[in-house]
Design a protein around this motif. Structure first.
Motif, PDB file in Angstrom:
ATOM      1  N   GLU A 591       0.823  -1.205   0.000  1.00  0.00           N
ATOM      2  CA  GLU A 591       0.000   0.000   0.000  1.00  0.00           C
ATOM      3  C   GLU A 591       0.859   1.258   0.000  1.00  0.00           C
ATOM      4  O   GLU A 591       0.563   2.247  -0.676  1.00  0.00           O
ATOM      5  CB  GLU A 591      -0.932  -0.010   1.214  1.00  0.00           C
ATOM      6  CG  GLU A 591      -2.043  -1.035   1.163  1.00  0.00           C
ATOM      7  CD  GLU A 591      -1.534  -2.466   1.393  1.00  0.00           C
ATOM      8  OE1 GLU A 591      -0.390  -2.594   1.899  1.00  0.00           O
ATOM      9  OE2 GLU A 591      -2.236  -3.430   1.025  1.00  0.00           O
ATOM     10  N   LYS A 592       1.918   1.195   0.870  1.00  0.00           N
ATOM     11  CA  LYS A 592       2.820   2.352   0.894  1.00  0.00           C
ATOM     12  C   LYS A 592       3.492   2.573  -0.466  1.00  0.00           C
ATOM     13  O   LYS A 592       3.650   3.721  -0.925  1.00  0.00           O
ATOM     14  CB  LYS A 592       3.891   2.147   1.970  1.00  0.00           C
ATOM     15  CG  LYS A 592       3.379   2.303   3.375  1.00  0.00           C
ATOM     16  CD  LYS A 592       4.529   2.201   4.374  1.00  0.00           C
ATOM     17  CE  LYS A 592       4.019   2.394   5.817  1.00  0.00           C
ATOM     18  NZ  LYS A 592       5.125   2.310   6.775  1.00  0.00           N
ATOM     19  N   LEU A 593       3.909   1.479  -1.070  1.00  0.00           N
ATOM     20  CA  LEU A 593       4.582   1.613  -2.370  1.00  0.00           C
ATOM     21  C   LEU A 593       3.629   2.185  -3.420  1.00  0.00           C
ATOM     22  O   LEU A 593       4.008   3.042  -4.242  1.00  0.00           O
ATOM     23  CB  LEU A 593       5.114   0.256  -2.834  1.00  0.00           C
ATOM     24  CG  LEU A 593       6.319  -0.284  -2.054  1.00  0.00           C
ATOM     25  CD1 LEU A 593       6.661  -1.689  -2.525  1.00  0.00           C
ATOM     26  CD2 LEU A 593       7.518   0.645  -2.227  1.00  0.00           C
ATOM     27  N   LYS A 594       2.383   1.699  -3.384  1.00  0.00           N
ATOM     28  CA  LYS A 594       1.414   2.227  -4.357  1.00  0.00           C
ATOM     29  C   LYS A 594       1.165   3.716  -4.123  1.00  0.00           C
ATOM     30  O   LYS A 594       1.022   4.487  -5.064  1.00  0.00           O
ATOM     31  CB  LYS A 594       0.111   1.441  -4.253  1.00  0.00           C
ATOM     32  CG  LYS A 594       0.209   0.008  -4.770  1.00  0.00           C
ATOM     33  CD  LYS A 594      -1.121  -0.718  -4.622  1.00  0.00           C
ATOM     34  CE  LYS A 594      -1.013  -2.154  -5.146  1.00  0.00           C
ATOM     35  NZ  LYS A 594      -2.287  -2.901  -4.977  1.00  0.00           N
ATOM     36  N   GLU A 595       1.139   4.114  -2.841  1.00  0.00           N
ATOM     37  CA  GLU A 595       0.945   5.536  -2.544  1.00  0.00           C
ATOM     38  C   GLU A 595       2.128   6.360  -3.064  1.00  0.00           C
ATOM     39  O   GLU A 595       1.965   7.449  -3.614  1.00  0.00           O
ATOM     40  CB  GLU A 595       0.786   5.709  -1.042  1.00  0.00           C
ATOM     41  CG  GLU A 595       0.495   7.141  -0.610  1.00  0.00           C
ATOM     42  CD  GLU A 595      -0.843   7.643  -1.111  1.00  0.00           C
ATOM     43  OE1 GLU A 595      -0.996   8.870  -1.284  1.00  0.00           O
ATOM     44  OE2 GLU A 595      -1.737   6.794  -1.379  1.00  0.00           O
TER      45      GLU A 595
END
Length: 1126
Positions: A591-595
């Motif tokens: 999720e962090k990477l996608k953000e």
């Protein structure tokens, strides 16, 4: 004239009847009426009527018939053209008219030939100047075509080139070569220049030395000769080396080309002194056209076309320019259309003696002299000053100096340094220049402003490119990381290998200063952007890349050397992104990477938008910068032009003043030599303020660029206005120089045609009211019989001038009770012979009274100054130049013979011009007209009462014809005298050279150590011993030649006056000659009367149009003068 009968329009034999003198006379006698009731005469009359109608209808005006003076736009050339058409019309009419007198036929034939032979007079203009002065470029600009070869690197016109007009689309040239004797003499001198007195070669590498120049000439003609072999050969051996060269000596080659490009290619092979350099394109040579030199060799039979020897010859083809005497070029240049003939003389000190002689001949016979010098040194150029002084002395001795005789042309006016001109002419406070400087300053301010804006935009774009690169790397790393998490593989960030980018200073590359290749720098990042940018981003990228080359270059993939080697700055965002790479990889979730990926793409889009805006600012600044630079260049050109025009204005004034001062110096020097005791330097011999030297300042280079005459040289460097180049004014000056002679020729010609038309009218109208007996009485008293078996008036005049009456007339000649011939022609010839003899004797006395004392005094002055002149001459030159001068018998870079003669020339110059300026032929003209009028009075007194009035009218016609013929004869005599006196005024220098040849040759015999000093001493001793005699003899030669001039004038007058006597008798013969009364001849006569009346009316209109034009010109001049005064 229209015929009602269509059959009458066509002659019976299918063509116009032959002239009377070219066919049998089958006309019916006027007193023949045929038998009563017979149809013979009626048939003949009808046939002749048909022939006459056809003949008259064919005599249509070949000239334009104007209804009124206002319809005529007067120009001398047009008037001459129409006048010639009138003569052709008259000639056609006379061919159909049966003339009853053989003398009339001969006189009128001669009259027609003389009139047809007259054309527009030529004005010969000699163009002089030092080598490199730009003569050829100026001439091409005047001609509006590249006719004369030019070169920006060397002197290329080594021959005398005459440029004249012809009304053809082609450009033609006649190239005349030296004779064999002239080339032998030239070779002998050149060989002496190449070898020293011991026969050893001199240094030939200095191409400006006498030896270098001589070697260039010999080697150009004989390219296979080497210097070592040359010095061992005799002149005849060298000449016989090349049969082709030998075959063209003394010949004339002709060139005809469709345009200047083809002509330049043809003529350059002959007159270009260029050394052939560079490798040849063998492939191209196979198909190239045969050169002019190859054609010469083929014609000479030196080798067969296609033979193997032809290839060998082409590798070392001889140049012909050293062999050329003169080139005569004819082209359709508007500037030459009114009779100006430009003669491009070689640069000073040309080594070819024959060409120097031709140049001097042109200086003698030219009407005008143009002196050229670059404007950068025109005011203080010694060569130009010397040429101006020499030109004035030439024109003064010609006796025809006026404001048009000498013209100064300052060339290369586009060569300008504004700062120097402003400082020299003190133009700092000039209002116009200040306004130009203000505009230029504004443009320069804008240029500086937009350069700064462009620099700021460039820096922003570079910063944005750096940000984009860093964010893209982080984005790629995050995407790789997300993919690794999704498939369950371990991930090692590539960004962890980079050093922290907190320091914003640039770091040097670790690749030894080498940058990545341009090809790799140009590679676009568009492909990588496609992974995460939408179509709108792609379109933005496409539009951005169009701004001044590929500005996306910084977005491209760099070489795989690691991002640590990049020179770009890294901002805070980059530092933060890098710091994220140090986080614990276990704490990073998908999720962090996608953000992060989403934020990265958003940042890229924002930065790209900012970069796009920066690029727009850069483009705007670049456009404004380009516009400002163009505006500044335009204003700078305007400044250059203004400074150049100011310099031209200043130079014109200085040159005019210097010329006046130089003339006064020459006049004062001559006056002091003539009468040193009474010489007053404060007394002005002439009105110097009235002398206005025509000065033109020209830029041929800018002119040909502005007019598109040359392609590929770019735009003009100084002028934007063609008129400011000065060339159009010089072209108009060519017309102005010829206008006086053209107008005079046109007036004289039309007056001559009018008199001829009146004479024809008098004859064809006939004397129907005069009885046959009255005509016969006049014929018996005044008609001349054949003289000397043919009526040669020149022979008559010659014998009348030498013991009149001895073996002059045949036994059949009519004589009075005292044995004196009584016809009109012999009576006038006797009178004219006495008048001519008196004129010749008066001329001899006039020359003696005006010049004998001055010649004697001039000889004394020249003898006294000879040694001082020689000492100055020898001390001022290098020993090798002195020897070269001896070899050329005193005439080399300087002419010792001329300098020795100068004191003599100065002594006689003023008196010479005065002698030949005076009207020497007014007494002859008055005496001739008086004698003619007296004879006409006798004819009138002898006429019957019914014929007196007609005789008086015909006598008036005779006087008018006599005035026209006399004017023409006097003009011819003045032309003869002017030509002869020009030769005489310069005969002193060749005489001195001839007398000193022995001294020159003896001095050259000295050899060995100290030979130069011995040569100088020996020649000085020789001159000391003979100076008095050679100058005294020279003065006697001048006076003897003046006597010969008087005799030549006598011969010219004999021919003209003899023709005049015949013309007067032909005019009077109308009174006793009967006309043929056949209807056919009468119709022809009526047609001719109509034609000659129309001609006289048209000539009157042309004369009135001429007067109106002159009146208007005077009014315009007065208006301009009034405006100048205001």
């Amino acid at each position: 004239m229209e015929a009602t009968d269509a059959a009458a329009r066509v002659p019976r034999d299918g063509g116009p009847p032959a002239p009377f003198y070219g066919r049998e006379n089958k006309a019916v006698p006027s007193n023949y009426h045929g038998p009563s009731g017979s149809g013979t005469y009626r048939d003949v009359t009808k046939r002749e009527d048909i022939e006459a109608l056809a003949a008259v209808e064919s005599i249509l005006p070949k000239f334009k018939v104007y209804a009124s003076v206002s319809d005529i736009t007067y120009a001398p050339e047009t008037a001459l053209k129409e006048g010639v058409a009138m003569v052709n019309t008259i000639k056609e009419g006379l061919q159909r008219l049966e003339l009853g007198s053989k003398l009339r036929q001969e006189v009128w034939d001669r009259e027609v030939q003389n009139l047809q032979g007259q054309g527009s007079p030529q004005t010969l203009i000699a163009v002089c100047g030092a080598t490199g002065a730009g003569k050829s470029s100026i001439l091409n600009a005047i001609l509006d075509d590249n006719v004369v070869p030019t070169s920006g690197m060397r002197a290329c016109t080594a021959v005398v080139t005459e440029l004249a007009y012809h009304n053809k689309s082609t450009i033609e040239a006649d190239i005349s070569f030296l004779s064999k004797d002239e080339w032998e003499q030239e070779l002998a001198v050149l060989l002496h220049d190449i070898a020293d007195e011991d026969g050893n070669l001199k240094r030939l590498t200095d191409l400006k030395s006498d030896a270098g120049v001589a070697w260039q000439k010999v080697h150009a003609v004989y390219p296979d000769l080497i210097p070592e072999s040359l010095v061992k050969m005799q002149v005849n051996e060298i000449i016989n080396l090349d049969a082709a060269i030998l075959s063209i000596l003394g010949t004339t080659k002709k060139i005809s080309a469709k345009d200047s490009k083809v002509f330049a290619k043809e003529i350059s092979a002959f007159i270009d002194s260029k050394e052939k350099k560079g490798k040849k394109d063998k492939k191209k040579d196979k198909n190239k056209d045969v050169s002019p030199m190859d054609r010469v060799r083929q014609l000479a039979g030196m080798y067969a076309s296609g033979s193997s020897s032809s290839n060998k010859v082409s590798e070392s083809t001889a140049a012909l320019w050293p062999l050329i005497r003169q080139v005569n070029v004819r082209c359709r240049a508007k500037a030459l259309s009114t009779g100006a003939v430009l003669v491009d003389l070689p640069g000073v000190a040309d080594a070819n003696a024959a060409r120097n002689s031709i140049a001097k001949d042109y200086m003698k016979k030219c009407n005008c002299i143009w002196i050229l010098a670059p404007i950068t040194r025109a005011v203080d150029d010694k060569t130009a000053r010397d040429l101006l002084g020499d030109a004035f002395k030439v024109q003064l001795l010609n006796g025809n100096y006026d404001d048009h005789a000498i013209t100064f042309i300052a060339s290369k006016c586009d060569d300008i340094s504004c700062s120097e001109v402003i400082r020299a002419l003190k133009l700092e406070d000039d209002p116009t220049l200040e306004e130009i400087e203000d505009r230029l300053g504004n443009f320069r301010t804008n240029i500086s402003k937009y350069k700064k804006q462009k620099t700021v935009a460039d820096k922003l774009i570079k910063d944005f490119d750096g940000e984009l690169k860093t964010i893209r790397e982080q984005l790629t790393d995050n995407q790789d990381h997300l993919k690794a998490l999704e498939i369950g593989q371990p991930f090692v960030s590539k960004l962890t290998k980079k050093k922290p980018a907190g320091n914003k200073k640039k770091r040097k590359s670790k690749t030894s200063g080498k940058k990545s290749s341009p090809k790799r720098r140009r590679k676009s990042m568009a492909d990588s952007d496609d992974d995460f940018l939408d179509d709108s981003d792609n379109s933005d990228s496409s539009s951005d890349s169009e701004d001044h080359g590929s500005t996306d270059s910084s977005d491209s993939e760099e070489s795989e050397e690691g991002s640590a080697d990049e020179d770009s700055d890294v901002d805070i965002r980059s530092a933060d992104d890098n710091s994220d790479s140090d986080d614990d990889m276990d704490d990073v979730t998908p999720e962090k990477l996608k953000e992060r990926i989403k934020e990265g793409k958003k940042s890229i889009a924002e930065i790209r938008e900012k970069r796009k805006e920066a690029r727009l600012h850069k483009k705007e600044a670049t456009d404004y910068l380009s516009t400002s630079e163009k505006g500044a260049a335009k204003v700078q050109k305007e400044k250059n032009a203004y400074c150049s025009l100011k310099r031209s204005e200043y130079s014109r004034g200085i040159l005019k003043d210097d010329f006046r001062a130089g003339l006064k110096d020459l006049d004062d020097a001559a006056a002091e030599e003539r009468d040193p005791e009474n010489f007053n330097p404060n007394h002005n011999i002439r009105d110097y303020d009235a002398i206005d030297l025509p000065v033109f300042t020209c830029s041929s280079r800018d002119y040909v660029r502005l007019t598109g005459q040359v392609k590929g040289d770019g735009g003009s460097s100084c002028f934007s206005n063609v008129e400011h180049t000065g060339v159009p004014a010089l072209q108009q000056w060519c017309h102005q120089l010829t206008i006086a002679s053209r107008e005079r020729a046109a007036r004289t010609f039309l007056t001559h045609v009018k008199a001829f038309a009146q004479s024809i009218q008098s004859y064809v109208e006939g004397n129907g009211e005069v009885t046959a007996s009255d005509r016969e009485n006049l014929r018996e008293k005044w008609e001349s019989r054949d003289l000397l078996g043919g009526g040669d008036a020149l022979g008559i005049m010659g014998q009348l001038g030498n013991d009149f009456g001895v073996d002059l007339y045949s036994i059949n000649q009519k004589v009075d009770p005292y044995g004196v011939p009584t016809g009109v022609t012999p009576r006038l010839c006797k009178l004219f012979a006495e008048i001519v003899d008196k004129c010749v004797n008066d001329l001899k006395q006039h020359f003696k009274d005006g010049l004998e004392a001055k010649c004697t005094a001039g000889a004394v002055n020249a003898a006294e100054a000879a040694l001082a002149t020689l000492d100055e001459f020898t001390s001022s030159m290098h020993w090798s130049t002195y020897r070269a001068t001896l070899r050329r018998h005193g005439s080399w870079r300087r002419d010792l013979n001329v300098e020795l003669t100068n004191p003599f020339t100065r002594s006689i110059a003023h008196s010479w011009s005065k002698v030949f300026e005076s009207d020497l032929f007014a007494p002859l003209q008055d005496a001739t007209l008086t004698g003619i009028k007296a004879l006409l009075t006798e004819v009138e007194d002898s006429a019957a009462s019914g014929l007196k009035e007609r005789t008086k009218m015909q006598g008036d016609v005779c006087v008018e014809e006599a005035c026209v013929a006399l004017t023409k004869a006097i003009d011819l005599v003045k032309e003869t005298m002017n030509r002869e006196q020009k030769e005489i005024s310069r005969c002193m220098s060749p005489h001195i050279q001839g007398q000193l040849v022995e001294g020159y040759d003896e001095a050259l015999l000295e050899r060995g150590t100290g030979s130069v000093a011995r040569q100088k001493a020996l020649f000085r001793t020789y001159l000391t011993g003979c100076k008095d005699n050679i100058f005294d003899d020279g003065a006697a030669v001048v006076l003897d030649k003046l006597t010969e001039v008087a005799a030549a004038i006598g011969e010219t007058l004999d021919a003209a006056m003899g023709n005049l006597a015949q013309k007067i008798e032909v005019s009077l013969a109308v009174l006793w000659e009967g006309t043929r009364d056949s209807p056919a001849q009468q119709r022809i006569r009526d047609g001719i009367v109509d034609i000659v009346k129309t001609i006289q009316q048209q000539i009157k209109m042309w004369s009135d149009a001429d007067t109106a034009k002159q009146t208007q010109a005077d009014k315009d001049k007065e208006s301009l003068e009034a405006m100048d005064e205001d």
